[in-house]
Structure formats: structure tokens, C-alpha cells
Design an enzyme around this catalytic site. Sequence first.
Site, PDB file in Angstrom:
ATOM      1  N   GLY A   8      59.060   4.472  68.578  1.00  0.00           N
ATOM      2  CA  GLY A   8      59.249   3.769  69.917  1.00  0.00           C
ATOM      3  C   GLY A   8      58.269   3.797  71.227  1.00  0.00           C
ATOM      4  N   GLN A  12      60.608   1.997  76.831  1.00  0.00           N
ATOM      5  CA  GLN A  12      60.493   2.313  78.382  1.00  0.00           C
ATOM      6  C   GLN A  12      60.149   3.721  78.655  1.00  0.00           C
ATOM      7  OE1 GLN A  12      64.314   3.268  80.183  1.00  0.00           O
ATOM      8  NE2 GLN A  12      63.381   2.859  82.394  1.00  0.00           N
ATOM      9  N   ASP A  34      55.378   1.783  66.716  1.00  0.00           N
ATOM     10  CA  ASP A  34      56.431   1.118  67.185  1.00  0.00           C
ATOM     11  C   ASP A  34      56.587  -0.289  66.161  1.00  0.00           C
ATOM     12  OD1 ASP A  34      58.341  -0.627  68.904  1.00  0.00           O
ATOM     13  OD2 ASP A  34      57.612   0.513  70.505  1.00  0.00           O
ATOM     14  N   ASP A  52      58.598   0.330  61.320  1.00  0.00           N
ATOM     15  CA  ASP A  52      59.987   0.260  61.445  1.00  0.00           C
ATOM     16  C   ASP A  52      60.797   1.385  60.977  1.00  0.00           C
ATOM     17  OD1 ASP A  52      62.731  -0.559  61.029  1.00  0.00           O
ATOM     18  OD2 ASP A  52      62.307  -2.492  60.278  1.00  0.00           O
ATOM     19  N   TYR A 141      77.149   2.402  71.102  1.00  0.00           N
ATOM     20  CA  TYR A 141      75.844   2.867  71.378  1.00  0.00           C
ATOM     21  C   TYR A 141      76.423   4.622  71.443  1.00  0.00           C
ATOM     22  CZ  TYR A 141      72.207   4.563  74.794  1.00  0.00           C
ATOM     23  OH  TYR A 141      71.230   5.229  75.281  1.00  0.00           O
ATOM     24  N   LYS A 145      75.239   7.821  69.836  1.00  0.00           N
ATOM     25  CA  LYS A 145      74.603   9.115  70.331  1.00  0.00           C
ATOM     26  C   LYS A 145      75.404  10.299  69.966  1.00  0.00           C
ATOM     27  CE  LYS A 145      71.207   7.194  72.513  1.00  0.00           C
ATOM     28  NZ  LYS A 145      69.835   7.587  71.925  1.00  0.00           N
TER      29      LYS A 145
HETATM   30  N1  SER Z   1      70.138   3.681  80.167  1.00  0.00           N
HETATM   31  C1  SER Z   1      71.156   3.815  78.893  1.00  0.00           C
HETATM   32  C2  SER Z   1      71.836   2.372  78.866  1.00  0.00           C
HETATM   33  O1  SER Z   1      72.291   1.989  80.000  1.00  0.00           O
HETATM   34  C3  SER Z   1      71.946   4.830  78.699  1.00  0.00           C
HETATM   35  O2  SER Z   1      71.486   5.884  78.265  1.00  0.00           O
HETATM   36  O3  SER Z   1      72.027   2.147  77.687  1.00  0.00           O
END
Ligand code: SER
Length: 316
Positions: A8, A12, A34, A52, A141, A145
Site C-alpha cells: 500500500g 495516504q 502497491d 495485489d 471495517y 480491524k
Molecule cells: N480514517 C479511517 C476512516 O475514516 C479511520 O481509521 O476510515
Amino acid sequence: MKRIIITGALGQIGTELTVKLMELYGEENVLPTDVHKNSDNEMITSKLEILDVRDFDQMDELVKKFKPDTILHMAALLSATCEKDPLLAWDINMNGLINALEVARIHDLKFFTPSSIGSFGESTPKKNTPQTTIQRPNTMYGVNKVSGELLCDYYYDKFNVDTRGVRFPGLISHIKEPGGGTTDYAVDIYFEAIKSGKYTCFLEEETYLDMMYIDDAIDAIIKLMEADAKSLSTGNAFNITAISASPKEFTTEIKKHIPDFEIDYDVDPVRQKIADTWPEQLDCSEAEKQWGFAPKYDLEKLTTTMLTAIKEKYKK
Ligand code: SER
């Protein structure tokens, strides 16, 4: 860390992390990867290998060739994107992670991957959120995590892999913008302040969330990775944050530089719902105690830095 592979690398975090690592450890000792090569950052793209993270063989091959001692696994989808396609999110976030952990186990690599404020849920205490507390997120998400945190702990306990990680708050940067996150408004607001002098925010004005400037995030990764294992009770999922702020507070700060700046609100129910389940302010005392976490940017310094940099960008 002496020789590092990054997944990655055009994301960001990856973009600025890769550049910093090349400065610190030497360009020849950093391998950025990436899934695409779309970037105008020559320093990274000239070295970049397409990977990938769902393809174990490809990852294993690159590690065999490059012979790193560390893997920094940054490739992942952010919260709002995960809600749009939960199965794709599971595939990239979880299969990517277990592949990276497997290459770390097989080739004896130090390992880092980020967790997030997204690993918490509605039943988590919102203020002074403890390092160890209830984690029952109701987003894909968040599920990824928490599972990721547990998987890293498992590889540490079972296979002795030196897995390390932090729970990042919303990260604010101007070199590479995030995409598909719930905290992205805190980046967009600065770009729009410079470009048009107004911003329509997708979260409510009083929604408080943890935030951090990208330089503090990069420093935290390097500091944690270089910390003596003996000083760490566990390497994983340390709470870290620098700023707890709402869209209203960002606006007040921006107005000190651009008095005519205007904000209005068009709330996105999906992202608002996600934000409402996340903490407002994490307790970072374990990270401070165990490996000296110490962010340098408060909201005031962050705002000056962001506005100055973006103004410069649009001058060109
Ligand atoms: N910045 C992330 C999001 O908003 C949070 O870990 O998904």
C-alpha cells in the site's frame, strides 16, 4: 529495521512513509509495492513493484528476492468503502493481512500493520477510551480491524512473529489525500478552504473524533518499530491520538486564517452512523509509557501547516 518492504505504498500513509524510510534507511533498502502505479511521485514509482496483497505467491516471491528484515503492511480499504462492498473489504483487509503475516512468519520478518479507532463500537467508553476495553464494532471495517488485532496477537504468541501496531485516529495530510474514510472531511475541509473558501461537511458539526497530522503518524510507526522489544508488554494495537475535534472546531481554527470561510452541512447518514460509534478521545498513556509516543501537532499547528502547504500546492 534495516531493509523494508511496504504494501500500500501509494496510499495516504504509504506515500509519506515510503519517502521518510528512504531518507532514513537508504533508497536501496526500501521496496514500495502497491496494486497500481498511478502516482506522480517519481521517487516511489521508479522503485515500485506491483503487488495485489491477496496474492500470497506474488508477495512471497518479492520477499524472497528483496530479502527484507521488516514488512510494513499498509494496504487496506477504509471505513466508508468497506460499507459499500463488505465482501471485497474482507477479501482485501483480511486475506491481505494473513498473507503478510505468513510471509513474516516464514521469512522471520518484523511486522507492522495499523489498526484504527474504527476497531471500537457503540459500547466502548467514548472519552479517555482505555487501551484495553470493549470492542464490539458494527461496521465491516471495525470487524476487520478487531480481527486483525487478534490475528497479530496470535502470530506473536503462537509463532513468535514480532508483530507491532497502533490504533490510528483520522489522519490529516496534504501530499496524498485519503479516500473512502469517515474522517476524510478533516482533510477535505482544508483543501476546500483554499480552493473555494467554503465547505459542505458530511458529518454533523458537533461530531468529535480523534485526529492526527501525518508527520506524527509516520514518526509513531518508526518509533514503535525501533523500540526495544523488552520495553513493550505487547507490540500491538496501541491507542494513539493527538487531537480531539469536531467540524465546528476545525472551522473556528480555519477562520483565524480565512475569516470569510463558510461551512454548511449535508450529513451523509452512512458515515455519520459510523462516526457515532467511534470514540472521541483515546487514552494513549500506554504508548507514551512503553515507547515514548509524543505527537507534535495540535489543532493550531496542524491548521497553519495544512493551509500553508495547500496554498503552495495551488500556486504552482
Ligand atoms: N480514517 C479511517 C476512516 O475514516 C479511520 O481509521 O476510515
